[in-house]
Design a protein around this motif. Sequence first.
Motif, PDB file in Angstrom:
ATOM      1  N   VAL A   1       0.857  -1.183   0.000  1.00 48.80           N
ATOM      2  CA  VAL A   1       0.000   0.000   0.000  1.00 48.80           C
ATOM      3  C   VAL A   1       0.891   1.230   0.000  1.00 48.80           C
ATOM      4  CG1 VAL A   1      -1.892   1.205   1.151  1.00 48.80           C
ATOM      5  CG2 VAL A   1      -1.713  -1.291   1.347  1.00 48.80           C
ATOM      6  N   THR A   2       0.733   2.082  -1.025  1.00 46.08           N
ATOM      7  CA  THR A   2       1.567   3.279  -1.106  1.00 46.08           C
ATOM      8  C   THR A   2       1.056   4.348  -0.143  1.00 46.08           C
ATOM      9  OG1 THR A   2       0.244   4.365  -2.818  1.00 46.08           O
ATOM     10  CG2 THR A   2       1.975   2.829  -3.555  1.00 46.08           C
ATOM     11  N   TYR A   3       1.881   5.363   0.054  1.00 43.77           N
ATOM     12  CA  TYR A   3       1.471   6.482   0.897  1.00 43.77           C
ATOM     13  C   TYR A   3       0.197   7.130   0.337  1.00 43.77           C
ATOM     14  CZ  TYR A   3       5.439   6.600   4.080  1.00 43.77           C
ATOM     15  OH  TYR A   3       6.331   6.292   5.078  1.00 43.77           O
ATOM     16  N   ARG A   4       0.145   7.318  -0.974  1.00 43.16           N
ATOM     17  CA  ARG A   4      -1.021   7.954  -1.569  1.00 43.16           C
ATOM     18  C   ARG A   4      -2.280   7.106  -1.344  1.00 43.16           C
ATOM     19  NH1 ARG A   4      -0.520  11.602  -5.492  1.00 43.16           N
ATOM     20  NH2 ARG A   4       1.443  10.681  -6.232  1.00 43.16           N
ATOM     21  N   GLU A   5      -2.153   5.803  -1.552  1.00 47.41           N
ATOM     22  CA  GLU A   5      -3.303   4.916  -1.377  1.00 47.41           C
ATOM     23  C   GLU A   5      -3.765   4.880   0.077  1.00 47.41           C
ATOM     24  OE1 GLU A   5      -2.179   1.718  -4.935  1.00 47.41           O
ATOM     25  OE2 GLU A   5      -1.427   1.432  -2.893  1.00 47.41           O
ATOM     26  N   LEU A   6      -2.815   4.793   0.999  1.00 41.92           N
ATOM     27  CA  LEU A   6      -3.185   4.740   2.419  1.00 41.92           C
ATOM     28  C   LEU A   6      -3.814   6.063   2.851  1.00 41.92           C
ATOM     29  CD1 LEU A   6      -3.227   3.057   4.963  1.00 41.92           C
ATOM     30  CD2 LEU A   6      -0.865   3.723   5.419  1.00 41.92           C
ATOM     31  N   HIS A   7      -3.295   7.154   2.356  1.00 38.57           N
ATOM     32  CA  HIS A   7      -3.846   8.476   2.661  1.00 38.57           C
ATOM     33  C   HIS A   7      -5.294   8.578   2.169  1.00 38.57           C
ATOM     34  CE1 HIS A   7      -4.146  12.835   3.033  1.00 38.57           C
ATOM     35  NE2 HIS A   7      -4.362  12.957   1.725  1.00 38.57           N
ATOM     36  N   GLU A   8      -5.540   8.170   0.937  1.00 40.08           N
ATOM     37  CA  GLU A   8      -6.892   8.268   0.381  1.00 40.08           C
ATOM     38  C   GLU A   8      -7.863   7.356   1.109  1.00 40.08           C
ATOM     39  OE1 GLU A   8      -6.208   7.461  -3.726  1.00 40.08           O
ATOM     40  OE2 GLU A   8      -5.452   9.501  -4.163  1.00 40.08           O
ATOM     41  N   ARG A   9      -7.425   6.148   1.447  1.00 41.10           N
ATOM     42  CA  ARG A   9      -8.304   5.234   2.178  1.00 41.10           C
ATOM     43  C   ARG A   9      -8.584   5.755   3.589  1.00 41.10           C
ATOM     44  NH1 ARG A   9      -6.712  -1.019   1.053  1.00 41.10           N
ATOM     45  NH2 ARG A   9      -8.450  -1.233   2.519  1.00 41.10           N
ATOM     46  N   ALA A  10      -7.585   6.396   4.197  1.00 41.73           N
ATOM     47  CA  ALA A  10      -7.788   6.945   5.540  1.00 41.73           C
ATOM     48  C   ALA A  10      -8.762   8.122   5.505  1.00 41.73           C
ATOM     49  CB  ALA A  10      -6.453   7.374   6.134  1.00 41.73           C
ATOM     50  N   LEU A  11      -8.710   8.933   4.466  1.00 43.41           N
ATOM     51  CA  LEU A  11      -9.659  10.046   4.346  1.00 43.41           C
ATOM     52  C   LEU A  11     -11.090   9.529   4.209  1.00 43.41           C
ATOM     53  CD1 LEU A  11      -7.751  12.483   1.941  1.00 43.41           C
ATOM     54  CD2 LEU A  11      -8.263  12.869   4.368  1.00 43.41           C
ATOM     55  N   VAL A  12     -11.272   8.437   3.448  1.00 42.74           N
ATOM     56  CA  VAL A  12     -12.597   7.844   3.316  1.00 42.74           C
ATOM     57  C   VAL A  12     -13.059   7.289   4.659  1.00 42.74           C
ATOM     58  CG1 VAL A  12     -13.925   5.977   2.252  1.00 42.74           C
ATOM     59  CG2 VAL A  12     -12.337   7.327   0.864  1.00 42.74           C
ATOM     60  N   GLN A  13     -12.153   6.550   5.343  1.00 38.29           N
ATOM     61  CA  GLN A  13     -12.511   5.995   6.647  1.00 38.29           C
ATOM     62  C   GLN A  13     -12.824   7.099   7.647  1.00 38.29           C
ATOM     63  OE1 GLN A  13     -12.460   2.282   7.959  1.00 38.29           O
ATOM     64  NE2 GLN A  13     -13.937   3.725   8.796  1.00 38.29           N
ATOM     65  N   ALA A  14     -12.064   8.174   7.611  1.00 39.42           N
ATOM     66  CA  ALA A  14     -12.258   9.277   8.554  1.00 39.42           C
ATOM     67  C   ALA A  14     -13.632   9.910   8.391  1.00 39.42           C
ATOM     68  CB  ALA A  14     -11.168  10.329   8.366  1.00 39.42           C
ATOM     69  N   GLY A  15     -14.145   9.906   7.159  1.00 36.40           N
ATOM     70  CA  GLY A  15     -15.455  10.514   6.930  1.00 36.40           C
ATOM     71  C   GLY A  15     -16.555   9.883   7.761  1.00 36.40           C
ATOM     72  N   SER A  16     -16.425   8.590   8.048  1.00 33.44           N
ATOM     73  CA  SER A  16     -17.437   7.904   8.862  1.00 33.44           C
ATOM     74  C   SER A  16     -17.142   7.994  10.353  1.00 33.44           C
ATOM     75  CB  SER A  16     -17.534   6.431   8.455  1.00 33.44           C
ATOM     76  OG  SER A  16     -16.338   5.745   8.787  1.00 33.44           O
ATOM     77  N   LEU A  17     -16.000   8.599  10.694  1.00 30.30           N
ATOM     78  CA  LEU A  17     -15.586   8.657  12.106  1.00 30.30           C
ATOM     79  C   LEU A  17     -15.654  10.059  12.689  1.00 30.30           C
ATOM     80  CD1 LEU A  17     -12.416   6.344  11.868  1.00 30.30           C
ATOM     81  CD2 LEU A  17     -14.723   5.692  12.581  1.00 30.30           C
ATOM     82  N   VAL A  18     -15.922  11.057  11.863  1.00 30.82           N
ATOM     83  CA  VAL A  18     -15.981  12.433  12.345  1.00 30.82           C
ATOM     84  C   VAL A  18     -17.049  12.540  13.441  1.00 30.82           C
ATOM     85  CG1 VAL A  18     -16.568  14.803  11.764  1.00 30.82           C
ATOM     86  CG2 VAL A  18     -15.129  13.467  10.227  1.00 30.82           C
ATOM     87  N   GLY A  19     -16.684  13.156  14.540  1.00 32.59           N
ATOM     88  CA  GLY A  19     -17.592  13.303  15.669  1.00 32.59           C
ATOM     89  C   GLY A  19     -17.364  12.281  16.755  1.00 32.59           C
ATOM     90  N   ALA A  20     -16.649  11.186  16.434  1.00 33.70           N
ATOM     91  CA  ALA A  20     -16.321  10.183  17.449  1.00 33.70           C
ATOM     92  C   ALA A  20     -15.175  10.698  18.311  1.00 33.70           C
ATOM     93  CB  ALA A  20     -15.932   8.860  16.798  1.00 33.70           C
ATOM     94  N   LYS A  21     -15.324  10.586  19.612  1.00 37.66           N
ATOM     95  CA  LYS A  21     -14.252  11.016  20.502  1.00 37.66           C
ATOM     96  C   LYS A  21     -13.104  10.015  20.501  1.00 37.66           C
ATOM     97  CE  LYS A  21     -13.296  12.251  25.323  1.00 37.66           C
ATOM     98  NZ  LYS A  21     -13.858  12.381  26.693  1.00 37.66           N
ATOM     99  N   ALA A  22     -13.457   8.726  20.528  1.00 38.56           N
ATOM    100  CA  ALA A  22     -12.456   7.664  20.519  1.00 38.56           C
ATOM    101  C   ALA A  22     -12.927   6.569  19.581  1.00 38.56           C
ATOM    102  CB  ALA A  22     -12.238   7.107  21.927  1.00 38.56           C
ATOM    103  N   VAL A  23     -11.974   5.927  18.893  1.00 37.64           N
ATOM    104  CA  VAL A  23     -12.286   4.902  17.906  1.00 37.64           C
ATOM    105  C   VAL A  23     -11.524   3.630  18.247  1.00 37.64           C
ATOM    106  CG1 VAL A  23     -12.128   4.237  15.471  1.00 37.64           C
ATOM    107  CG2 VAL A  23     -12.711   6.596  16.088  1.00 37.64           C
ATOM    108  N   GLY A  24     -12.247   2.548  18.523  1.00 35.76           N
ATOM    109  CA  GLY A  24     -11.602   1.265  18.721  1.00 35.76           C
ATOM    110  C   GLY A  24     -11.162   0.691  17.384  1.00 35.76           C
ATOM    111  N   VAL A  25      -9.958   0.131  17.344  1.00 35.68           N
ATOM    112  CA  VAL A  25      -9.475  -0.562  16.144  1.00 35.68           C
ATOM    113  C   VAL A  25      -9.309  -2.021  16.529  1.00 35.68           C
ATOM    114  CG1 VAL A  25      -7.663  -0.731  14.398  1.00 35.68           C
ATOM    115  CG2 VAL A  25      -8.335   1.515  15.281  1.00 35.68           C
TER     116      VAL A  25
END
Length: 494
Positions: A33-57
């Motif tokens: 996974v390249t930096y660009r790919e991981l960055h883009e996937r993280a931005l998509v994942q973050a969209g569903s996490l906005v407003g969460a104080k803490a996120v379990g992984v």
Amino acid sequence: MTQQHSGGLHHRFLRGLAHSADRPALRIGSERVTYRELHERALVQAGSLVGAKAVGVLADKSVTAYVGVLGALYAGATVVPLHPDFPPHRTRHMLELSGATAVVADERGRGVLAGLGDGLPVPAGTDPSRALTAPLQAGPDDTAYILFTSGSTGRPKGVPLSHGSTCHYFQLMDERYDFTSDDVFSQTFDLNFDCSVFDLFCAWGCGATVDVVPQTAYLDLPGYLDRRGITVWFATPSAISLVRRMGGLAPGALSSLRWSFFAGEALRTHDATAWQSAAPGSTLENIYGPTELTVTITRHRWDPEISPHHSVNGLVPIGAVHPGHDHLLVDENDAESPDEGELLVTGPQMTAGYLDPRDDAGRFVHRDGRRWYRTGDRVRRLPDGELVYLGRLDSQVQIQGWRVELAEVEHVLGACDGVAEAVAVGASTQAGTELVVFYTGDVRPASHLTRSLRESLPKGMLPRRFEHLPELPLNSNRKVDRKELARRAGELLA
């Protein structure tokens, strides 16, 4: 050193992205996974996490897990790494104590979450239409990670690490080490272990690659490191014994390494010597620190000419405390001691306290108008100011009036012919505390081992029983599982 806050821990990844966008940020087996790919996937994942104080992984070391870690940080939330193998009640307690309102889970993690009962968040989905266009900012006092320690009570204690403390830590790492985008970092640690944070954000801060090391790699570690081009190795010292058993410590066998780091347990001099011989082009450091002090707080650079002479009970020094921090040694009466005692530390890497304030008692103390963390570790100060680890405060047991240092027994027994590793534990019996030793290597009669110990130890310090094992048990962090050995000792003497 001037403290500078860059907007959050995730800015280290953004720095790597700017330098190495199309180079691999992460490798897991054949996945890349390249930096660009991981960055883009993280931005998509973050969209569903906005407003969460803490996120379990809640995931194995899968791409999902790493996207979850970065996505939570991008969303301005706290990362709470969880291990799918942990008992369900423990995982539920961690989720509840952390206040996690969202969970990122892979297939296995979703199965675990489904079995935890009602009242917990469901796994977060992903929706590209909700992707963030840029990561959210974080303040220095905001919490980046919550990591859990086992705790002396058996109940996991939550340790919040702020963006400010991690910023200070990684600024020190940048100043000390010459990591570059050409480096490939091993990741031997599970994501719920604080040392994994070192691997990720040292690597991502310079545009390097993180390579997730499978357990099967230890069958032929020299071959694995060579094939994967790994240049930075970090593991617990127990890994050295495992590599030795697999025949991987021949001189020059680990020639790809530039840096070797060990932490999480005491590093023995003969292990450091053997590793340095196998990795002659590598600079080896013994680094130490409890989670409460942000990953590591001291470092000793191994010197084959000097370090062995500064060792105590065969253990490599842990080195000097990081710049910007103060430390004290105190005796059993809490009076300051110039040379030996329990290590107390204060400074910017210290956590503000446990998630449950009740856990702070006895661990965080006020002295001279400042707040200090009590490590529970006994150390000795060398003439050059570096520190040597002597053992946990609870590693000293009293047997028939004798104060027995378990590390001393282990050191002497480890020098016996045929013994590879030795761990001493105290076990309670009706007659009082008895000493039991577990060892690996060649099977030796108890009389042979006792005779060897008598040459160095008083009669009152001699173990009652010796138990041979093909290998020592390790806990989930791949440290020697002393609690399990103590349990076995109790059964043997029952």
